[in-house]
Design a protein around this motif. Structure first.
Motif, PDB file in Angstrom:
ATOM      1  N   ARG A 123       0.826  -1.205   0.000  1.00  0.00           N
ATOM      2  CA  ARG A 123       0.000   0.000   0.000  1.00  0.00           C
ATOM      3  C   ARG A 123       0.862   1.258   0.000  1.00  0.00           C
ATOM      4  NH1 ARG A 123      -4.502   1.420  -1.915  1.00  0.00           N
ATOM      5  NH2 ARG A 123      -5.523  -0.416  -1.016  1.00  0.00           N
ATOM      6  N   SER A 172       2.170   2.016  -3.369  1.00  0.00           N
ATOM      7  CA  SER A 172       1.073   2.491  -4.202  1.00  0.00           C
ATOM      8  C   SER A 172       0.787   3.968  -3.960  1.00  0.00           C
ATOM      9  CB  SER A 172      -0.180   1.656  -3.921  1.00  0.00           C
ATOM     10  OG  SER A 172      -1.293   2.158  -4.608  1.00  0.00           O
ATOM     11  N   TYR A 224      -7.187   5.945   2.369  1.00  0.00           N
ATOM     12  CA  TYR A 224      -6.051   5.058   2.113  1.00  0.00           C
ATOM     13  C   TYR A 224      -4.704   5.784   2.115  1.00  0.00           C
ATOM     14  CZ  TYR A 224      -9.201   1.213   1.174  1.00  0.00           C
ATOM     15  OH  TYR A 224     -10.155   0.224   1.312  1.00  0.00           O
ATOM     16  N   TRP A 258      -5.130  -2.620   5.324  1.00  0.00           N
ATOM     17  CA  TRP A 258      -5.038  -1.423   4.499  1.00  0.00           C
ATOM     18  C   TRP A 258      -5.023  -1.749   3.010  1.00  0.00           C
ATOM     19  CZ3 TRP A 258      -5.404   3.701   5.630  1.00  0.00           C
ATOM     20  CH2 TRP A 258      -5.439   4.041   6.982  1.00  0.00           C
ATOM     21  N   ASN A 259      -4.902  -3.005   2.649  1.00  0.00           N
ATOM     22  CA  ASN A 259      -4.940  -3.397   1.244  1.00  0.00           C
ATOM     23  C   ASN A 259      -6.289  -3.977   0.819  1.00  0.00           C
ATOM     24  OD1 ASN A 259      -2.247  -3.119  -0.330  1.00  0.00           O
ATOM     25  ND2 ASN A 259      -1.617  -3.790   1.714  1.00  0.00           N
TER      26      ASN A 259
END
Length: 410
Positions: free
Chosen positions: A136, A139, A338, A373-374
């Motif tokens: 994450r 990302s 996020y 969190w993913n």
């Protein structure tokens, strides 16, 4: 036995971080290149940032009139200047690949600062791999180009400067980060406590004044046009949150999430936890009860006593205090999206170690947090794990810091 002893030395001896960190950064740099090459870019806020900057370059200085595809400009002035520079070098935001490369550099610089902060706090080598394993986090930096990346960079630069006793440079770095995103306000109580004990009340107030003046200078082009407009947007404390985007409180249900009672409960919990940490953990370098510390505001300690207090404001204390304040804020936040994982991912490994948990439990909690969190979109289960891990981190670091030594100040 010799092999086991060598393994323990490699795993727990902080001196091995001197070669492990460059190795991990090199490997992560290669991974960043691979991600940019192979994983498609995801458009979320980049175009909106560029649209807002375009209005700024066209001469607009009234914050309430600056909009993008995702809504109004809601970040302080330093955000505008950073993305104005990115707008200039990426052909108005069209060269997304170049932007990704720039963000990869920002990621690696921030990672290097995080590792430097960890090394100053003498964190054992087994913790460091957790800093480079987050899907994450990569990302957020490389595929979504959020402004949180720059805010986190300046936060860890400030921490590193404070650890090195570069107080003014640290305060400037913190204030610039705050000028990117107001989320840095979560760390402000800890920064105040650190400066108060390291410098004494008078010099700490000067640092606070410097931060405030820098905010005014950076924002002046907007303040001179419409100050109320600027503060109402850049530091909007009454912002409404949408349940569909929350990562942390989905399990409570939409009715509770939107209720005023829930909001007040979170605020009260935040204030209570800050008071608990301040009174029982963060003021320990002063070696005084709270009542006497308050009197120090009006009757500063002697130079000798202040020097003794300052010696106990160690790199580990600074990192623990600032990151635990951030964790408390994230735990009690009304809604986390996020991109906020960039504020959590690099803090969690240190705080889990500082809590004193067994290494296996540290890795297990980190893995649970990374999984949660993913999950997209968030679910009741994933949001429960997000909040639970943050709660365990906060409780653990409070318990783990119980044995910090206190000086005797006369």
């Amino acid at each position: 036995m010799a092999l086991r002893s060598q393994f323990n030395d490699l795993t727990f001896n902080p001196r091995h971080a001197s070669w492990l960190c460059p190795l991990l950064i090199t490997l992560d740099a290669a991974l960043c290149g691979l991600i940019i090459w192979r994983i498609p870019y995801t458009e979320i806020d980049w175009r909106a940032y560029m649209q807002q900057v375009s209005q700024y370059t066209a001469g607009e200085r009234d914050y309430v009139k600056i909009y993008g595809a995702t809504g109004p400009l809601v970040y302080p002035a330093a955000h505008v200047y950073i993305y104005r520079a990115l707008h200039a070098v990426t052909d108005g935001g069209e060269d997304v690949l170049l932007a990704q490369v720039i963000f990869a550099v920002v990621y690696l610089v921030t990672l290097s600062l995080v590792m430097a902060c960890y090394r100053a706090a003498k964190v054992p080598p087994y913790v460091y791999p957790l800093l480079v394993l987050s899907k994450r986090l990569h990302s957020i930096f490389l595929l979504r180009l959020f402004n949180d990346c720059f805010a986190v960079l300046f936060l860890f630069l400030a921490i590193y400067c404070y650890q090195r006793r570069l107080w003014t440079l640290g305060s400037v770095s913190y204030s610039v980060g705050l000028g990117v995103k107001m989320s840095l306000l979560l760390a402000l109580p800890a920064v105040a406590v650190v400066l108060f004990q390291a410098l004494g009340p008078q010099r700490a107030l000067k640092q606070a004044g410097l931060m405030g003046q820098l905010q005014i200078v950076v924002a002046w082009p907007f303040l001179s046009v419409n100050a109320r407009s600027y503060f109402s947007r850049a530091f909007e404390f009454t912002r409404q949150f949408l349940f569909k985007w929350t990562v942390n409180w989905r399990f409570v249900g939409e009715d509770v999430f939107l209720s005023r009672r829930f909001s007040i409960t979170l605020l009260a919990t935040h204030i209570s936890l800050l008071c608990l940490f301040i009174m029982t953990r963060w003021l320990r370098p002063s070696g005084q009860p709270l009542s006497r510390i308050i009197r120090m505001l009006f009757s500063p300690p002697s130079a000798k006593a202040q020097a003794l207090i300052a010696r106990h404001v160690t790199p580990e204390f600074i990192l623990t205090t600032v990151l635990s304040a951030n964790a408390i804020g994230m735990l009690c936040a009304r809604s986390l999206h996020y991109q906020f994982y960039s504020w959590i991912a690099w803090a969690t490994p240190f705080l889990l170690w500082r809590a004193g948990f067994h290494p296996v439990l540290q890795y297990a909690l980190w893995a649970a947090q990374e999984w949660a969190w993913n999950v997209y979109p968030s679910t009741g289960s994933s949001s429960t794990v997000v909040v639970a891990v943050l709660g365990v981190v906060v409780a653990g670091v409070w318990y783990g810091a119980r044995e910090s030594k206190q000086p005797r100040v006369e």
